[in-house]
Every structure is written in structure tokens, then in C-alpha cells.
Design a protein around this motif. Sequence first.
Motif, PDB file in Angstrom:
ATOM      1  N   CYS A 150       0.750  -0.865   0.178  1.00 21.35           N
ATOM      2  CA  CYS A 150      -0.084  -0.298   0.373  1.00 21.35           C
ATOM      3  C   CYS A 150       0.799   1.253   0.059  1.00 21.35           C
ATOM      4  O   CYS A 150       0.445   2.379  -0.206  1.00 21.35           O
ATOM      5  CB  CYS A 150      -0.895   0.188   1.135  1.00 21.35           C
ATOM      6  SG  CYS A 150      -1.887  -1.005   1.010  1.00 21.35           S
ATOM      7  N   HIS A 229      -4.245   5.495   5.075  1.00 19.94           N
ATOM      8  CA  HIS A 229      -4.248   4.657   5.745  1.00 19.94           C
ATOM      9  C   HIS A 229      -4.216   3.639   6.160  1.00 19.94           C
ATOM     10  O   HIS A 229      -3.648   2.844   7.252  1.00 19.94           O
ATOM     11  CB  HIS A 229      -6.091   4.749   5.990  1.00 19.94           C
ATOM     12  CG  HIS A 229      -7.341   2.841   6.551  1.00 19.94           C
ATOM     13  ND1 HIS A 229      -7.014   4.029   7.863  1.00 19.94           N
ATOM     14  CD2 HIS A 229      -7.455   2.717   6.570  1.00 19.94           C
ATOM     15  CE1 HIS A 229      -7.118   2.601   8.718  1.00 19.94           C
ATOM     16  NE2 HIS A 229      -8.176   2.133   8.095  1.00 19.94           N
ATOM     17  N   TRP A 230      -4.032   2.930   4.945  1.00 18.81           N
ATOM     18  CA  TRP A 230      -2.973   0.583   4.646  1.00 18.81           C
ATOM     19  C   TRP A 230      -1.777   1.499   4.690  1.00 18.81           C
ATOM     20  O   TRP A 230      -1.287   0.269   4.994  1.00 18.81           O
ATOM     21  CB  TRP A 230      -3.655   0.914   3.007  1.00 18.81           C
ATOM     22  CG  TRP A 230      -5.947   0.274   3.183  1.00 18.81           C
ATOM     23  CD1 TRP A 230      -6.092   0.070   4.404  1.00 18.81           C
ATOM     24  CD2 TRP A 230      -6.044   0.431   2.097  1.00 18.81           C
ATOM     25  NE1 TRP A 230      -7.259  -0.056   4.726  1.00 18.81           N
ATOM     26  CE2 TRP A 230      -7.744   0.111   2.889  1.00 18.81           C
ATOM     27  CE3 TRP A 230      -6.258   1.015   1.175  1.00 18.81           C
ATOM     28  CZ2 TRP A 230      -8.806   0.126   2.012  1.00 18.81           C
ATOM     29  CZ3 TRP A 230      -8.153   0.983   0.520  1.00 18.81           C
ATOM     30  CH2 TRP A 230      -8.553   0.100   0.971  1.00 18.81           C
ATOM     31  N   GLY A 235      -3.127   1.980  10.800  1.00 22.91           N
ATOM     32  CA  GLY A 235      -4.181   2.598  10.257  1.00 22.91           C
ATOM     33  C   GLY A 235      -4.287   4.249  10.397  1.00 22.91           C
ATOM     34  O   GLY A 235      -3.538   4.848  11.043  1.00 22.91           O
TER      35      GLY A 235
END
Length: 263
Positions: A150, A229-230, A235
Motif C-alpha cells: 500500500c 490509512h493502509w 491505520g
Amino acid sequence: MPSKLSLSPFALPSPGLAHFNRVAGSQSGQDKLFMVYQYAAYVAVAALTSKRFGNKARADLALRIEKLRATISDARTLYRLFGLFPIIAWAQSLNDPATQPKDKQHLLINKLQAWSMMAYYPLEHLYYLAGKGVFKISPARIGKIAVWSCRFWAAYVVLQIFHIRRSFQLLGEERTRVVRAARERVRTGSATSDELQREKADLQRLAAQEKSLKNDCWVQAGYLPLTAHWSLPGGLLPNNAWVGVCGTVAAVAGLNGVWKRTA
């Protein structure tokens, strides 16, 4: 006249339905349609299970919505198993003077984006397949691989924001040149009707490109908080409802782009 959107098999051919079929028949269109449901489901589940609106019947509905969301999410990840190959082809095209961007900033940004995606996809494939038991990797290790995947996606999103910014600059410069040239021809009385029509067409083309860039801004506005967030082990967003909101913004804007491109 045929209706714009008719689902009746007894109606005349529907241009709206034909347009939807073109969208749903494309890989990008299918992905965006699934994406809209996947992220909107987070918001729906949060509402149906909230203390204010929730009850037993709504909790059961939320469970069924969540099961379909999980299935769609899994399918979208599975379909991306071949996503690396178009990225390699795109990266190779950036080395070809005939197909690479003429602007040096765009070229540099695209090359960095290609590298970020060539790191993102193998890592995503690895953690996805490991989560299915194809590879023997510990859950903690899978989580770390997912986070790094991510992060490379987040890098692509940040680079895309710079790409959009540069595109707006180039559009502004081109629009200024077109307008100045038109004014000069009108001032000297050398403007022909063909030239004026061509300049009008150029301005319409630039306006369409600017509108597409603004739509892309909404896509990245949704993706940026999601990828951030990821990319963090703990998070960034407070709950899945916010994940749903951000994802829905990106999905709807992305679907809007596909819809216009298939008009």
C-alpha cells in the motif's frame, strides 16, 4: 424516439442501456462498478449496525451486504493478478521517443509511477496468495507485506497529484497561446473563418481535458486518505465508515470517467 434508459425487452433500443453495456463490458468499467458497491457497503453496514438506526432485521441485512462486499473485494484482488504486465508494457513505452510524454516533468513522474506500480503489484500478489495459503508466510509477515504494498500505491497517488498539477499548468499555457494568437489575428484582420473554427475547437478540447483533470482530482482525493490509512500499521482513518466514504468518492469519480470515455 428510443428512450434514454429502458430495461424493458419490449421497448425500442435504449441508448442509455447500450452505454451501460459498453461500460460494464470493459474491464475498467466492471472494476469501477464493483468498487462502488464495495466501498458504499462499508457506509451502509455502519448505518445499519449503528445504535441509532440498528435493529435485528437491519443487522441481518448488514451481514448479507458485508458478505457480498467481501466477495467482491476478493474478486477484484484476484482479477489484478495479471495487472503487472500492462504496467511493464507502459514502462517500456516510456522509453520510446514516439510514445513517451513530450514534457520532461510528465516523463519523470510517469517513470516513477511505473516503478511504484512494479513494486506494488508483486507485493499485493504475494500477500493475497499467502493469505489464501498458497505461500507459507506467517500472518504477521503477510501484514507487513500488505503495508509495504500500500505504501507503493500511496506513492503512485502522490505522484499522480503532481502529474495533475503539471497538466493544469500545461493546459493553461496552451490556452493562453491559443487565445493570444486568435486575438492577434482578429486585431490585424487576418483571421479566416477556418482558423476561428479551429481555434474554437482547440479551446473546446482544452476545456474537455481540464474537466477530465478535475474529475481525476476527485479520484485522487478519495485514494489519498485510503492509501495513507493502509500504509500505516495502525491505520489513519477512525473506522470503516470513513474508509467507505473515501473509497466511494474515488469509485464514483472513476466510474464517471469511464462513463464519459465510453460515450
